[in-house]
Scaffold this motif. Structure first.
Motif, mmCIF file in Angstrom:
data_model
loop_
_atom_site.group_PDB
_atom_site.id
_atom_site.type_symbol
_atom_site.label_atom_id
_atom_site.label_comp_id
_atom_site.label_asym_id
_atom_site.label_seq_id
_atom_site.Cartn_x
_atom_site.Cartn_y
_atom_site.Cartn_z
ATOM 1 N N TYR A 50 0.847 -1.193 0.000
ATOM 2 C CA TYR A 50 0.000 0.000 0.000
ATOM 3 C C TYR A 50 0.880 1.240 0.000
ATOM 4 O O TYR A 50 1.966 1.243 0.590
ATOM 5 N N SER A 51 0.409 2.291 -0.663
ATOM 6 C CA SER A 51 1.095 3.575 -0.526
ATOM 7 C C SER A 51 0.836 4.072 0.889
ATOM 8 O O SER A 51 -0.130 3.641 1.542
ATOM 9 N N THR A 52 1.682 4.965 1.389
ATOM 10 C CA THR A 52 1.519 5.440 2.762
ATOM 11 C C THR A 52 0.183 6.126 2.961
ATOM 12 O O THR A 52 -0.492 5.930 3.980
ATOM 13 N N GLU A 53 -0.251 6.929 1.975
ATOM 14 C CA GLU A 53 -1.531 7.638 2.114
ATOM 15 C C GLU A 53 -2.713 6.663 2.154
ATOM 16 O O GLU A 53 -3.683 6.868 2.895
ATOM 17 N N THR A 54 -2.632 5.572 1.387
ATOM 18 C CA THR A 54 -3.694 4.561 1.424
ATOM 19 C C THR A 54 -3.701 3.849 2.773
ATOM 20 O O THR A 54 -4.760 3.583 3.353
ATOM 21 N N GLY A 55 -2.521 3.554 3.282
ATOM 22 C CA GLY A 55 -2.402 2.923 4.597
ATOM 23 C C GLY A 55 -3.001 3.783 5.696
ATOM 24 O O GLY A 55 -3.657 3.275 6.607
#
Length: 503
Positions: free
Chosen positions: A412-417
């Motif tokens: 996951y990208s950090t923003e999605t996480g």
């Protein structure tokens, strides 16, 4: 007659602050350093602050460290997980140690034992050694349990939420302060003439020394209880030396402790996760300077100056008016709103917007931590240390699971996480609705119709033989002092004529 005897034991002792029948302070004066109550407060938060600084000293320097040690994104994620996973069992063990030996000895021993790991960070030369030093340093976060136990031993029911909130909040400030301290120390050492790869190593001597000194301060200047240290009280017979199996049994069989451990995993656990990822997130996503990313990240942790203490104060205010039911409602509302803000943080795409949402999110997230430990002291009197350890350990488990699922590797990208983490907060806060105290009620139901009192609840932790020997006396005092949890606006269990004294 028994209650009169208990009262008579404490009236001859003189304290600067007003106290109740347990000699716990009924007032909280933050600017005072009077012994033993306020001295314990300042020693506890300063030592916990030092441990937070040490544990999260690495994240703000990760852009330099990863180049020096050739760390991959997975290596960095694993090290972050290691830093908070060590304290999972450490916090439970600390709870047991506090119940048996007292906060002073348990806290100072752990702080001193983990200080060498901070010093050894300066010689880490691979991903494995970097992970190991972060793992062993992270054990020091178990001092959170001794901090909350110490405050619950020193302050009465009317102000315990405030005391726990401020001590925990100011200690957690270390997670934000280190985001400022370490880049500054690194820059100064670098300007003096050290290379970047040498400067970051030297910088770790500052938090290591601070941590070691705080351990000695707690040991030589602290005191376990208002009336003295555990060893002295056990020797004089004023305090019963409890059996570990009994203490453990009454903790693990109390479902309220397990629910609070789960919910704490998604307020404090989220805070630990953000401390690990936020500087790198702003550095990588918005291409800001390392020092700027550190300042932004620091603002999240520094909100603990007022947010977690504010949560503790709110818990006490709600209890004064609505009793325990008010504490539970406030906790659920604040943590749920924090989850919604976390979802929003992952969706915002501008730098200024992300900073603004992060700041508001930090207030709600950290206030929920303070609100949690406004409830914890009332779950069990006999097994308070283990209940605090279970709850604190739940915070670390939440941090580990969240980082493993959402922030480890490149799935996951950090923003999605961050967005998914917000959804987890909302879901894992719902079980608060199931917490019910028969003498006070829960979120949706009032006290039991059976007329159960505070004595009925806390005396269940003692056998008939133990009561005959007088081992339950401290619980009797606590039951009498906790009638304030009935509140002014909530109908509570009736008080028998020979039962709970009025407060």
């Amino acid at each position: 007659m028994e209650n009169m005897d208990l009262e008579s034991k404490s009236v001859h002792r003189d304290f600067v602050l007003p106290v109740d029948s347990e000699d716990k302070a009924t007032k909280f004066r933050v600017y005072s350093v009077s012994a033993p109550h306020m001295r314990a407060f300042h020693l506890s938060w300063i030592s916990f602050f030092a441990c937070f600084v040490s544990t999260f000293a690495a994240p703000p320097l990760v852009p330099i460290i990863r180049d020096n040690l050739d760390l991959t994104a997975t290596d960095i994620g694993n090290a972050g997980i290691a830093a908070v996973s060590g304290a999972v069992f450490g916090r439970i063990a600390m709870g047991i140690a506090c119940d048996l030996f007292g906060s002073r000895l348990a806290s100072s021993a752990l702080i001193l034992l983990t200080a060498p790991a901070v010093f050894l960070t300066s010689i880490a030369n691979s991903a494995v050694s970097f992970l190991l030093v972060r793992f062993f340093t992270g054990f020091s976060l178990a001092t959170f349990v001794s901090t909350q136990f110490w405050m619950s031993s020193m302050f009465s029911a009317k102000v315990v939420g405030t005391a726990n909130g401020i001590a925990g909040g100011w200690g957690n400030l270390g997670g934000g302060a280190t985001q400022l301290i370490m880049p500054l120390v690194f820059s100064l050492i670098h300007k003096i003439g050290a290379t970047p790869f040498t400067a970051w190593r030297i910088a770790f001597f500052i938090p290591a020394l601070f941590q070691a000194l705080s351990a000695y301060a707690v040991f030589f200047f602290g005191q376990d209880m208002p009336d003295g240290d555990y060893a002295k009280l056990h020797k004089s017979g004023e305090k019963h030396k409890d059996n570990i199996s009994d203490v453990l049994y009454h903790a693990v069989t109390n479902y309220r402790g397990w629910i609070l451990a789960l919910t704490y995993g998604y307020c404090f656990g989220v805070e630990l996760t953000v401390d690990n990822i936020i500087a790198q997130y702003f550095f990588d996503r918005f291409n800001v300077h390392l020092h700027t990313a550190g300042i932004i990240a620091a603002s999240f942790g520094l909100a603990n100056l007022f947010s977690r203490p504010g949560g503790g104060m709110l818990s006490d205010i709600m209890a004064k008016r609505f009793g325990m039911r008010g504490r539970l409602w406030a906790l659920w509302i604040m943590q749920t709103l924090g989850g919604l803000l976390c979802v929003l943080l992952g969706k915002v795409e501008s730098l200024s917007g992300s900073i603004a949402v992060m700041l508001v999110f930090s207030v709600f997230c950290q206030a929920a931590c303070g609100l949690t430990f406004g409830v914890v002291p009332f779950v069990s009197r006999r097994s308070l240390g283990i209940i605090a350890g279970m709850t604190g350990g739940g915070g670390n488990i939440g941090a580990v699971l969240t980082q493993v699922i959402f922030f480890r590797g490149t799935r996951y990208s950090t923003e999605t996480g961050i967005t998914y983490m917000g959804i987890m907060i909302i879901c894992c806060t719902l079980p608060i609705m199931f917490i019910y105290f028969p003498q006070w009620g829960g979120m949706f139901y009032g006290p039991s119709s059976k007329g159960l009192t505070e004595e009925d609840y806390y005396m269940k932790e003692w056998s008939l033989k133990e009561k005959e020997n007088g081992f339950h006396q401290s619980s009797m005092k606590f039951a009498g002092n906790s009638t304030s949890e009935r509140g002014k606006k909530v109908e509570s269990a009736p008080t028998p004529i020979d039962g709970t004294p009025n407060t």
